[in-house]
Design a protein around this motif. Structure first.
Motif, PDB file in Angstrom:
ATOM      1  N   ASN A   1      18.962 -52.694 -54.856  1.00 12.33           N
ATOM      2  CA  ASN A   1      19.682 -53.858 -54.342  1.00 12.33           C
ATOM      3  C   ASN A   1      20.928 -53.400 -53.576  1.00 12.33           C
ATOM      4  OD1 ASN A   1      21.105 -56.191 -53.901  1.00 12.33           O
ATOM      5  ND2 ASN A   1      20.659 -57.076 -55.929  1.00 12.33           N
ATOM      6  N   HIS A   2      20.749 -53.199 -52.265  1.00 14.75           N
ATOM      7  CA  HIS A   2      21.851 -52.695 -51.437  1.00 14.75           C
ATOM      8  C   HIS A   2      23.006 -53.686 -51.366  1.00 14.75           C
ATOM      9  CE1 HIS A   2      19.138 -49.648 -49.095  1.00 14.75           C
ATOM     10  NE2 HIS A   2      19.493 -49.223 -50.297  1.00 14.75           N
ATOM     11  N   GLY A   3      22.712 -54.979 -51.336  1.00 12.20           N
ATOM     12  CA  GLY A   3      23.755 -56.003 -51.221  1.00 12.20           C
ATOM     13  C   GLY A   3      24.712 -55.963 -52.402  1.00 12.20           C
ATOM     14  N   ALA A   4      24.144 -55.920 -53.589  1.00 19.02           N
ATOM     15  CA  ALA A   4      24.975 -55.913 -54.796  1.00 19.02           C
ATOM     16  C   ALA A   4      25.786 -54.627 -54.882  1.00 19.02           C
ATOM     17  CB  ALA A   4      24.086 -56.055 -56.039  1.00 19.02           C
TER      18      ALA A   4
ATOM     19  N   LEU B   1      30.969 -51.662 -54.373  1.00 22.48           N
ATOM     20  CA  LEU B   1      31.667 -50.493 -53.819  1.00 22.48           C
ATOM     21  C   LEU B   1      32.858 -50.920 -52.978  1.00 22.48           C
ATOM     22  CD1 LEU B   1      28.457 -48.494 -52.824  1.00 22.48           C
ATOM     23  CD2 LEU B   1      30.110 -47.812 -54.565  1.00 22.48           C
ATOM     24  N   GLU B   2      32.689 -51.968 -52.198  1.00 23.05           N
ATOM     25  CA  GLU B   2      33.784 -52.439 -51.339  1.00 23.05           C
ATOM     26  C   GLU B   2      34.939 -52.980 -52.181  1.00 23.05           C
ATOM     27  OE1 GLU B   2      31.314 -53.413 -47.226  1.00 23.05           O
ATOM     28  OE2 GLU B   2      31.567 -55.001 -48.742  1.00 23.05           O
ATOM     29  N   GLN B   3      34.608 -53.547 -53.353  1.00 17.16           N
ATOM     30  CA  GLN B   3      35.680 -54.007 -54.261  1.00 17.16           C
ATOM     31  C   GLN B   3      36.552 -52.837 -54.708  1.00 17.16           C
ATOM     32  OE1 GLN B   3      33.863 -56.114 -57.484  1.00 17.16           O
ATOM     33  NE2 GLN B   3      33.831 -58.077 -56.386  1.00 17.16           N
ATOM     34  N   LEU B   4      35.947 -51.638 -54.746  1.00 11.49           N
ATOM     35  CA  LEU B   4      36.704 -50.445 -55.166  1.00 11.49           C
ATOM     36  C   LEU B   4      37.418 -49.774 -53.994  1.00 11.49           C
ATOM     37  CD1 LEU B   4      34.147 -48.862 -57.659  1.00 11.49           C
ATOM     38  CD2 LEU B   4      36.216 -50.137 -58.213  1.00 11.49           C
TER      39      LEU B   4
ATOM     40  N   GLY C   1      27.553 -43.921 -58.473  1.00 14.36           N
ATOM     41  CA  GLY C   1      26.494 -44.071 -59.469  1.00 14.36           C
ATOM     42  C   GLY C   1      26.905 -45.052 -60.554  1.00 14.36           C
ATOM     43  N   ASP C   2      28.162 -44.923 -60.978  1.00 11.17           N
ATOM     44  CA  ASP C   2      28.668 -45.835 -62.000  1.00 11.17           C
ATOM     45  C   ASP C   2      28.664 -47.282 -61.502  1.00 11.17           C
ATOM     46  OD1 ASP C   2      29.036 -43.709 -63.647  1.00 11.17           O
ATOM     47  OD2 ASP C   2      31.205 -43.513 -63.323  1.00 11.17           O
ATOM     48  N   THR C   3      29.037 -47.443 -60.222  1.00 11.68           N
ATOM     49  CA  THR C   3      29.110 -48.795 -59.647  1.00 11.68           C
ATOM     50  C   THR C   3      27.720 -49.428 -59.548  1.00 11.68           C
ATOM     51  OG1 THR C   3      31.035 -48.102 -58.381  1.00 11.68           O
ATOM     52  CG2 THR C   3      29.954 -50.130 -57.669  1.00 11.68           C
ATOM     53  N   VAL C   4      26.744 -48.649 -59.140  1.00 14.96           N
ATOM     54  CA  VAL C   4      25.364 -49.147 -59.047  1.00 14.96           C
ATOM     55  C   VAL C   4      24.902 -49.597 -60.429  1.00 14.96           C
ATOM     56  CG1 VAL C   4      22.962 -48.472 -58.616  1.00 14.96           C
ATOM     57  CG2 VAL C   4      24.754 -47.750 -57.033  1.00 14.96           C
ATOM     58  N   ASP C   5      25.267 -48.801 -61.423  1.00 14.31           N
ATOM     59  CA  ASP C   5      24.882 -49.122 -62.792  1.00 14.31           C
ATOM     60  C   ASP C   5      25.565 -50.422 -63.239  1.00 14.31           C
ATOM     61  OD1 ASP C   5      23.561 -48.534 -65.195  1.00 14.31           O
ATOM     62  OD2 ASP C   5      25.461 -47.790 -66.034  1.00 14.31           O
ATOM     63  N   ARG C   6      26.864 -50.538 -62.928  1.00 16.41           N
ATOM     64  CA  ARG C   6      27.647 -51.705 -63.365  1.00 16.41           C
ATOM     65  C   ARG C   6      27.185 -52.992 -62.690  1.00 16.41           C
ATOM     66  NH1 ARG C   6      31.942 -53.629 -60.971  1.00 16.41           N
ATOM     67  NH2 ARG C   6      32.280 -51.764 -59.719  1.00 16.41           N
ATOM     68  N   THR C   7      26.740 -52.875 -61.406  1.00 23.30           N
ATOM     69  CA  THR C   7      26.342 -54.080 -60.661  1.00 23.30           C
ATOM     70  C   THR C   7      24.849 -54.353 -60.776  1.00 23.30           C
ATOM     71  OG1 THR C   7      26.087 -52.725 -58.686  1.00 23.30           O
ATOM     72  CG2 THR C   7      28.211 -53.838 -58.985  1.00 23.30           C
ATOM     73  N   ASN C   8      24.165 -53.588 -61.594  1.00 24.76           N
ATOM     74  CA  ASN C   8      22.716 -53.747 -61.783  1.00 24.76           C
ATOM     75  C   ASN C   8      21.950 -53.664 -60.450  1.00 24.76           C
ATOM     76  OD1 ASN C   8      22.840 -54.121 -64.585  1.00 24.76           O
ATOM     77  ND2 ASN C   8      23.530 -56.230 -64.240  1.00 24.76           N
ATOM     78  N   ALA C   9      22.400 -52.774 -59.547  1.00 28.54           N
ATOM     79  CA  ALA C   9      21.753 -52.633 -58.233  1.00 28.54           C
ATOM     80  C   ALA C   9      20.648 -51.584 -58.251  1.00 28.54           C
ATOM     81  CB  ALA C   9      22.797 -52.248 -57.182  1.00 28.54           C
ATOM     82  N   GLY C  10      20.450 -50.951 -59.401  1.00 26.04           N
ATOM     83  CA  GLY C  10      19.467 -49.879 -59.503  1.00 26.04           C
ATOM     84  C   GLY C  10      18.037 -50.376 -59.570  1.00 26.04           C
ATOM     85  N   PRO C  11      17.044 -49.502 -59.643  1.00 25.80           N
ATOM     86  CA  PRO C  11      17.251 -48.065 -59.791  1.00 25.80           C
ATOM     87  C   PRO C  11      17.682 -47.370 -58.491  1.00 25.80           C
ATOM     88  CG  PRO C  11      14.919 -48.522 -59.591  1.00 25.80           C
ATOM     89  CD  PRO C  11      15.607 -49.864 -59.657  1.00 25.80           C
ATOM     90  N   VAL C  12      18.227 -46.166 -58.632  1.00 26.65           N
ATOM     91  CA  VAL C  12      18.675 -45.353 -57.496  1.00 26.65           C
ATOM     92  C   VAL C  12      17.521 -44.461 -57.018  1.00 26.65           C
ATOM     93  CG1 VAL C  12      20.241 -43.508 -56.781  1.00 26.65           C
ATOM     94  CG2 VAL C  12      21.075 -45.363 -58.226  1.00 26.65           C
ATOM     95  N   PHE C  13      17.222 -44.520 -55.735  1.00 26.81           N
ATOM     96  CA  PHE C  13      16.166 -43.665 -55.160  1.00 26.81           C
ATOM     97  C   PHE C  13      16.744 -42.432 -54.482  1.00 26.81           C
ATOM     98  CE2 PHE C  13      14.594 -48.160 -54.643  1.00 26.81           C
ATOM     99  CZ  PHE C  13      13.778 -48.139 -55.766  1.00 26.81           C
ATOM    100  N   LEU C  14      17.995 -42.572 -54.002  1.00 28.39           N
ATOM    101  CA  LEU C  14      18.629 -41.436 -53.320  1.00 28.39           C
ATOM    102  C   LEU C  14      20.136 -41.529 -53.521  1.00 28.39           C
ATOM    103  CD1 LEU C  14      18.607 -39.082 -51.090  1.00 28.39           C
ATOM    104  CD2 LEU C  14      19.034 -40.917 -49.460  1.00 28.39           C
ATOM    105  N   LEU C  15      20.750 -40.399 -53.889  1.00 26.23           N
ATOM    106  CA  LEU C  15      22.209 -40.337 -53.969  1.00 26.23           C
ATOM    107  C   LEU C  15      22.605 -38.946 -53.462  1.00 26.23           C
ATOM    108  CD1 LEU C  15      24.754 -41.877 -54.863  1.00 26.23           C
ATOM    109  CD2 LEU C  15      24.541 -40.763 -57.089  1.00 26.23           C
ATOM    110  N   ASN C  16      23.074 -38.903 -52.215  1.00 28.67           N
ATOM    111  CA  ASN C  16      23.291 -37.606 -51.548  1.00 28.67           C
ATOM    112  C   ASN C  16      24.740 -37.504 -51.085  1.00 28.67           C
ATOM    113  OD1 ASN C  16      22.822 -35.150 -50.249  1.00 28.67           O
ATOM    114  ND2 ASN C  16      22.366 -36.197 -48.322  1.00 28.67           N
ATOM    115  N   GLU C  17      25.445 -36.508 -51.591  1.00 30.10           N
ATOM    116  CA  GLU C  17      26.848 -36.324 -51.226  1.00 30.10           C
ATOM    117  C   GLU C  17      26.959 -35.175 -50.225  1.00 30.10           C
ATOM    118  OE1 GLU C  17      30.776 -36.623 -53.896  1.00 30.10           O
ATOM    119  OE2 GLU C  17      29.610 -34.806 -54.267  1.00 30.10           O
ATOM    120  N   ARG C  18      27.706 -35.389 -49.131  1.00 30.98           N
ATOM    121  CA  ARG C  18      27.896 -34.319 -48.145  1.00 30.98           C
ATOM    122  C   ARG C  18      29.245 -34.503 -47.454  1.00 30.98           C
ATOM    123  NH1 ARG C  18      26.962 -36.206 -42.906  1.00 30.98           N
ATOM    124  NH2 ARG C  18      25.820 -38.171 -42.786  1.00 30.98           N
ATOM    125  N   VAL C  19      29.691 -33.426 -46.810  1.00 28.68           N
ATOM    126  CA  VAL C  19      30.946 -33.488 -46.047  1.00 28.68           C
ATOM    127  C   VAL C  19      30.636 -34.102 -44.689  1.00 28.68           C
ATOM    128  CG1 VAL C  19      32.779 -32.117 -44.982  1.00 28.68           C
ATOM    129  CG2 VAL C  19      31.865 -31.478 -47.224  1.00 28.68           C
TER     130      VAL C  19
END
Lengths: 310, 248
Positions: free
Chosen positions: A227-230, A235-238, A260-278
Motif C-alpha cells: 500500500n504505497h498511499g498509506a 513517511l511524509e508525516q515524519l 521499515g518501521d513506518t510501513v509496519d506502523r501504517t499497515n502498508a506491508g508486506p514489503v517487496f523491496l527496500l533498497n538504500e543507496r547514496v
C-alpha cells in the motif's frame, strides 16, 4: 569569463534565458544540463559565434571578437575538431597556427600532449571518435591559453577515452588554467570541477561549489510495498520527501530502518523491496531541475527537508 | 591579414578537392580545345587561321575557368560542411576579414586556374596546328585576347564562387545552383531574347572570354556588368555571413 543576463531567442524558442554566472581564473567550472538545456548555445555566445538576444558574455571584460589574438587567450573545443576529413590533423592544426601567429613547433607539442603524434599525418576522416576529440583538444591547447572552453569532451567516448580525457583535464586544471567544461552528466565533472553551474531549459538552477553538491549526496531509499498511499502518508508525516514512481516510492530524509518501521506502523506491508543507496549526481540534478525550474536563484540550493516541510 | 592569407593558402593546398579541380581544369582545357578542332570539317591552313577558328580553338581555356566557381563555392560554403567555420571564426572573429581573405585568395586561385587552363589550351592547340602543318599564331588578337579574357574571367569567377558560397553556405546547393544558372537558365533566356539577356552576368562572362557567339556585349561593358553582379552578390553574402549565428 562572465555571463550577465544572457538570453538567446531562436525565433520564439528561448534557448538561454537570463543566464548569469562567472568562470573564475584558476578554477574548473562544470557546466551541466540535459541535452538542449542551452549549454552549447551559451558557450557559443561567449565565443562570439552566436549573438545574444540580450545580455553579454565577456572574457576579461571584453567581447571575444575584441580580443587580440583570441586563440592565445581562450582555447575552445566545440563539436569535434572542425577539420576537413581529407586533411591530416597536423595540416589542420598548422592552418590554425598560421592564422594565429603560432609556430609549427607548438603544433608538434600539442599533438604530443594529446598523444596523437603517431597518427598526425593521417586524414582526419579516418579517425575514431576519440581521436577526433583529441584533435579538437589539441586545437584548443594550441595557443597555450589560460582559459579553456570544452563542450561535452567525453560524449561518445569509450571507457579508455573517458579515462584519458579525465586525466588530461585533471592535468590541465593542475596547471592552473580556468576551464568551462560542459556535460549532460553531472558525475562526469565531479572529479575535475571546483564549481558547478547547472542549467535547465536555458535557465540557471544552481551555481554552487562542488563541495556543496557532495554534501547533498544524501541517502535515498527505494520502497515497494502493498500500500504505497498509506506508506507515503506515514513517511511524509515524519518529514521525509517521498517521490511516487510507477511501482515504487523514492524516499529521502529517513533511513531504511525508519522506513521499515513506518510501513509496519501504517499497515502498508508486506514489503517487496527496500533498497538504500547514496543519491547519484543525476538524482541531485533531477531534484534541482524538477523542483526549482525557473525560479532558481544563483548560489541558492534549497534544502530538501525545507521543501518537504513547505 | 598576412597570417590569415598564408593560412588560407595552406588550407587550399591541403584540401584534396582543389587539386582534383585543377586536374579537371587541365582535362577540360585539353578536351575543350580538341572538340571543335575534331568536329570541324575543314582543317586546312586557311580555315585554321580564321578569327572564328582561332577563338574556337581557345575555347578550352574558357570551359576550364568554370571550375573556379566550384573551387570558390567549396572554399566558402565548405567551411560550413564539416564545422570548419567554427574554427575559422574562433581564430579570426572578425568575419569580414575571413571573407575578404578568402575573396582575395580565390581571385588569385582563379588566376592560377586560368593560367593553367590557358597553358593547357595553348599547348593542345599548338600540337594540333603543328600536326596540320600550321604554326599557331600566338601573337594574333584572337589568341592572346581570348586567353587573357579567360584568365580574367577565371579570377572573377573565383570571387563569384566565394559570393555564392557565402549566400548558400551549402556546397552542393551552391554548386548545383550556380552551374544550373550559368549553363541552363542564362543560355535559355539568351536564346529567347539576345538583346535583353546579354546583360546577364554569365553572358557577360562569355563576351569577356570572347566566345564565338553573336549578340554578346562588347568586352568593356561586359566586364562592368560581371564585376557589378559579383560585387552585389558578395555584399549579400557578407551580410548573411556577418548576421547569422554559427550553431554547428
Amino acid at each position: 569569463m562572465s555571463f550577465r543576463s544572457v538570453t538567446k531567442d531562436f525565433g520564439g524558442h528561448v534557448a538561454v534565458d537570463d543566464l548569469s554566472f562567472d568562470v573564475v581564473a584558476g578554477r574548473v567550472t562544470g557546466f551541466v544540463g540535459a541535452n538542449g538545456a542551452g549549454k552549447t548555445t551559451s558557450m557559443r555566445m561567449a565565443l562570439g559565434l552566436v549573438a545574444p538576444t540580450a545580455g553579454s558574455a565577456l572574457i576579461y571584460g571584453r567581447a571575444y571578437g575584441d580580443l587580440d589574438n583570441p586563440r592565445k587567450v581562450v582555447g575552445a573545443a566545440l563539436d569535434g575538431p572542425g577539420a576537413h576529413p581529407g586533411r591530416s590533423a597536423r595540416a589542420h592544426l598548422r592552418i590554425i597556427a598560421t592564422a594565429s601567429g603560432i609556430g609549427f613547433d607548438r603544433v608538434d607539442e600539442v599533438l604530443s600532449q594529446v598523444e596523437l603524434t603517431e597518427h598526425a599525418s593521417r586524414r582526419v576522416g579516418g579517425y575514431s571518435l576519440g581521436m577526433r576529440q583529441r584533435v579538437a583538444l589539441a586545437g584548443a591547447l594550441l595557443g597555450d591559453p589560460e582559459l579553456l572552453v570544452l563542450d561535452e569532451p567525453v560524449t561518445g567516448l569509450d571507457p579508455p577515452g573517458i579515462l584519458w580525457i579525465r586525466e588530461l583535464l585533471t592535468r590541465l586544471a593542475g596547471e592552473g588554467r580556468a576551464m568551462l567544461v560542459s556535460s549532460h552528466l553531472l558525475g562526469e565533472l565531479a572529479e575535475v570541477a571546483d564549481q558547478m553551474v547547472i542549467i535547465d531549459r536555458g535557465k540557471l538552477i544552481a551555481d554552487t561549489p562542488l563541495q556543496e553538491l557532495l554534501r547533498r549526496r544524501q541517502t535515498i531509499v527505494e520502497l515497494r510495498c502493498q500500500n504505497h498511499g498509506a506508506a507515503a502518508a506515514g513517511l511524509e508525516q515524519l518529514g521525509a520527501v517521498v517521490e511516487r514512481c510507477d511501482d515504487h516510492l523514492v524516499i529521502r530524509g529517513l533511513s531504511a530502518r525508519e522506513i521499515g518501521d513506518t510501513v509496519d506502523r501504517t499497515n502498508a506491508g508486506p514489503v517487496f523491496l527496500l533498497n538504500e543507496r547514496v543519491a547519484s549526481f543525476e538524482d541531485i540534478y533531477f531534484e534541482l531541475a524538477g523542483s526549482l525550474g525557473s525560479d532558481a536563484a544563483q548560489g541558492n540550493i534549497p534544502d530538501a527537508g525545507a521543501r518537504a516541510a513547505s | 591579414m598576412n597570417a590569415l592569407a598564408r593560412a588560407e593558402w595552406l588550407r587550399i593546398r591541403s584540401t584534396p578537392t582543389y587539386w582534383w579541380l585543377l586536374l579537371g581544369t587541365v582535362a577540360i582545357g585539353v578536351l575543350g580545345t580538341l572538340a571543335p578542332l575534331i568536329a570541324a570539317k575543314d582543317n586546312s591552313a586557311s580555315a585554321l587561321l580564321t578569327e572564328q577558328r582561332l577563338r574556337e580553338a581557345m575555347h578550352g581555356a574558357a570551359a576550364g575557368s568554370m571550375l573556379v566557381v566550384v573551387a570558390g563555392i567549396i572554399g566558402m560554403a565548405g567551411e560550413w560542411r564539416f564545422g570548419q567555420v567554427t574554427q575559422a571564426f574562433l581564430t579570426t572573429p572578425k568575419r569580414r576579414r575571413v571573407m575578404t581573405t578568402k575573396l582575395l585568395s580565390h581571385v588569385l586561385l582563379g588566376a592560377v586556374f586560368g593560367l593553367v587552363a590557358a597553358i593547357a589550351t595553348l599547348a593542345t592547340a599548338w600540337i594540333w596546328y603543328r600536326s596540320e602543318g600550321v604554326a599557331l599564331p600566338i601573337g594574333r588578337t584572337a589568341v592572346w585576347l581570348t586567353l587573357f579574357g579567360c584568365v580574367a574571367v577565371a579570377m572573377m569567377f573565383g570571387a563569384l564562387g566565394i559570393a555564392v558560397g557565402a549566400i548558400t553556405r551549402n556546397p552542393v546547393t551552391g554548386i548545383v545552383g550556380a552551374l544550373v544558372w550559368l549553363v541552363v537558365v542564362e543560355q535559355t533566356l539568351f536564346a529567347a531574347s539576345r538583346s535583353v539577356f546579354r546583360w546577364l552576368p554569365g553572358m557577360a562572362s562569355m563576351s569577356l572570354r570572347r566566345q564565338p557567339a553573336d549578340g554578346l556585349l562588347a568586352m568593356a561593358p561586359a566586364a562592368f556588368v560581371l564585376a557589378t553582379a559579383i560585387s552585389a552578390l558578395l555584399l549579400v553574402g557578407l551580410w548573411f555571413v556577418e548576421r547569422d549565428d554559427v550553431t554547428g
